[in-house]
Design a protein around this motif. Structure first.
Motif, mmCIF file in Angstrom:
data_model
loop_
_atom_site.group_PDB
_atom_site.id
_atom_site.type_symbol
_atom_site.label_atom_id
_atom_site.label_comp_id
_atom_site.label_asym_id
_atom_site.label_seq_id
_atom_site.Cartn_x
_atom_site.Cartn_y
_atom_site.Cartn_z
ATOM 1 N N CYS A 239 5.451 6.715 2.967
ATOM 2 C CA CYS A 239 4.744 5.718 4.270
ATOM 3 C C CYS A 239 5.074 6.875 5.124
ATOM 4 N N GLY A 240 4.432 7.904 5.559
ATOM 5 C CA GLY A 240 4.854 8.398 6.829
ATOM 6 C C GLY A 240 5.723 7.949 8.123
ATOM 7 N N SER A 241 5.544 6.914 8.390
ATOM 8 C CA SER A 241 5.091 6.224 9.575
ATOM 9 C C SER A 241 6.226 4.641 9.714
ATOM 10 N N LYS A 242 6.387 4.140 10.957
ATOM 11 C CA LYS A 242 6.478 2.836 10.514
ATOM 12 C C LYS A 242 5.418 2.340 10.699
ATOM 13 N N GLN A 243 4.421 2.645 10.896
ATOM 14 C CA GLN A 243 3.433 1.840 10.923
ATOM 15 C C GLN A 243 2.523 1.532 9.367
ATOM 16 N N ALA A 244 2.836 2.767 9.023
ATOM 17 C CA ALA A 244 2.000 3.142 7.903
ATOM 18 C C ALA A 244 3.352 2.290 6.657
ATOM 19 N N LEU A 245 4.316 1.609 6.802
ATOM 20 C CA LEU A 245 5.161 0.956 6.055
ATOM 21 C C LEU A 245 4.922 -0.700 6.641
ATOM 22 N N LYS A 246 4.076 -0.898 7.847
ATOM 23 C CA LYS A 246 3.887 -1.880 8.163
ATOM 24 C C LYS A 246 2.985 -2.548 7.502
ATOM 25 N N ASP A 247 2.107 -1.438 7.350
ATOM 26 C CA ASP A 247 0.496 -1.641 6.469
ATOM 27 C C ASP A 247 0.968 -1.659 4.890
ATOM 28 N N ARG A 248 1.334 -1.175 4.569
ATOM 29 C CA ARG A 248 1.731 -0.794 3.158
ATOM 30 C C ARG A 248 2.901 -2.540 2.624
ATOM 31 N N LYS A 249 3.363 -2.503 3.475
ATOM 32 C CA LYS A 249 4.610 -3.750 2.863
ATOM 33 C C LYS A 249 3.958 -5.085 1.999
ATOM 34 N N HIS A 250 2.347 -5.721 2.727
ATOM 35 C CA HIS A 250 1.979 -6.892 1.723
ATOM 36 C C HIS A 250 1.248 -5.780 0.465
ATOM 37 N N VAL A 251 0.897 -4.725 0.761
ATOM 38 C CA VAL A 251 0.076 -4.030 -0.256
ATOM 39 C C VAL A 251 1.349 -4.321 -1.489
ATOM 40 N N ILE A 252 2.608 -3.643 -1.464
ATOM 41 C CA ILE A 252 4.442 -3.265 -1.716
ATOM 42 C C ILE A 252 3.769 -4.871 -2.768
ATOM 43 N N LYS A 253 4.115 -5.814 -1.952
ATOM 44 C CA LYS A 253 4.640 -7.365 -2.078
ATOM 45 C C LYS A 253 3.648 -7.514 -3.368
ATOM 46 N N LEU A 254 1.821 -7.277 -3.222
ATOM 47 C CA LEU A 254 0.828 -8.077 -3.576
ATOM 48 C C LEU A 254 0.979 -7.217 -5.479
ATOM 49 N N PHE A 255 2.347 -5.918 -5.370
ATOM 50 C CA PHE A 255 1.325 -5.534 -6.641
ATOM 51 C C PHE A 255 3.079 -5.153 -7.311
ATOM 52 N N ARG A 256 3.686 -5.529 -6.711
ATOM 53 C CA ARG A 256 5.650 -6.318 -7.230
ATOM 54 C C ARG A 256 4.852 -7.695 -7.512
ATOM 55 N N ARG A 257 3.932 -8.554 -7.446
ATOM 56 C CA ARG A 257 3.336 -9.807 -7.961
ATOM 57 C C ARG A 257 2.377 -9.843 -8.869
ATOM 58 N N HIS A 258 1.675 -8.544 -9.245
ATOM 59 C CA HIS A 258 0.817 -8.638 -10.377
ATOM 60 C C HIS A 258 0.923 -7.862 -10.946
ATOM 61 N N HIS A 259 2.124 -6.980 -10.936
ATOM 62 C CA HIS A 259 2.848 -5.831 -11.885
ATOM 63 C C HIS A 259 4.444 -6.515 -12.310
ATOM 64 N N PRO A 260 4.459 -7.487 -12.032
ATOM 65 C CA PRO A 260 6.001 -7.652 -12.352
ATOM 66 C C PRO A 260 7.121 -6.718 -13.405
ATOM 67 N N ASP A 261 5.758 -5.929 -14.438
ATOM 68 C CA ASP A 261 6.751 -5.815 -15.702
ATOM 69 C C ASP A 261 6.531 -3.553 -14.708
ATOM 70 N N LEU A 262 6.244 -3.690 -14.266
ATOM 71 C CA LEU A 262 6.164 -1.940 -13.574
ATOM 72 C C LEU A 262 6.976 -1.760 -11.802
ATOM 73 N N ARG A 263 7.882 -0.567 -11.709
ATOM 74 C CA ARG A 263 8.130 -0.725 -10.530
ATOM 75 C C ARG A 263 8.248 -0.143 -9.136
ATOM 76 N N LEU A 264 7.750 -0.436 -8.100
ATOM 77 C CA LEU A 264 6.712 -0.040 -7.015
ATOM 78 C C LEU A 264 8.283 1.042 -5.973
ATOM 79 N N PHE A 265 8.173 1.937 -5.053
ATOM 80 C CA PHE A 265 8.812 1.606 -4.356
ATOM 81 C C PHE A 265 8.179 2.640 -3.364
#
Length: 91
Positions: free
Chosen positions: A56-82
């Motif tokens: 995440c290169g900026s605070k805005q990028a982090l804000k935009d990606r938080k939803h995607v990161i949450k979705l990833f963790r929900r759909h793939h609990p066996d994988l880790r995404l940081f």
């Protein structure tokens, strides 16, 4: 772009190399994950642990990606995404 990476991704990669961590650049041609109809590709993968990283290169990028990161963790609990900043710290 530097070797196909955005500046923030290249900076993150350089910091990880300095720390002795070898990461694979997934970028726009690597593994794809379906997240409720959204096609998502993380930025990097650690071949040793299998962990994925989203830079995440900026605070805005982090804000935009938080939803995607949450979705990833929900759909793939066996994988880790940081979510990380270009300096390698957790976002």
């Amino acid at each position: 772009m530097i070797d196909g990476m955005y500046a923030s991704e290249a900076n993150f990669h350089a910091r990880m190399c300095e720390r002795g961590k070898k990461l694979e650049y997934v970028g726009r041609r690597g593994a794809r994950f379906d997240l409720d109809g959204l096609c998502y590709k993380p930025d990097f993968r650690d071949p040793e642990s299998g962990d994925f990283y989203e830079v995440c290169g900026s605070k805005q990028a982090l804000k935009d990606r938080k939803h995607v990161i949450k979705l990833f963790r929900r759909h793939h609990p066996d994988l880790r995404l940081f979510g990380v900043w270009p300096d390698g710290s957790n976002a």
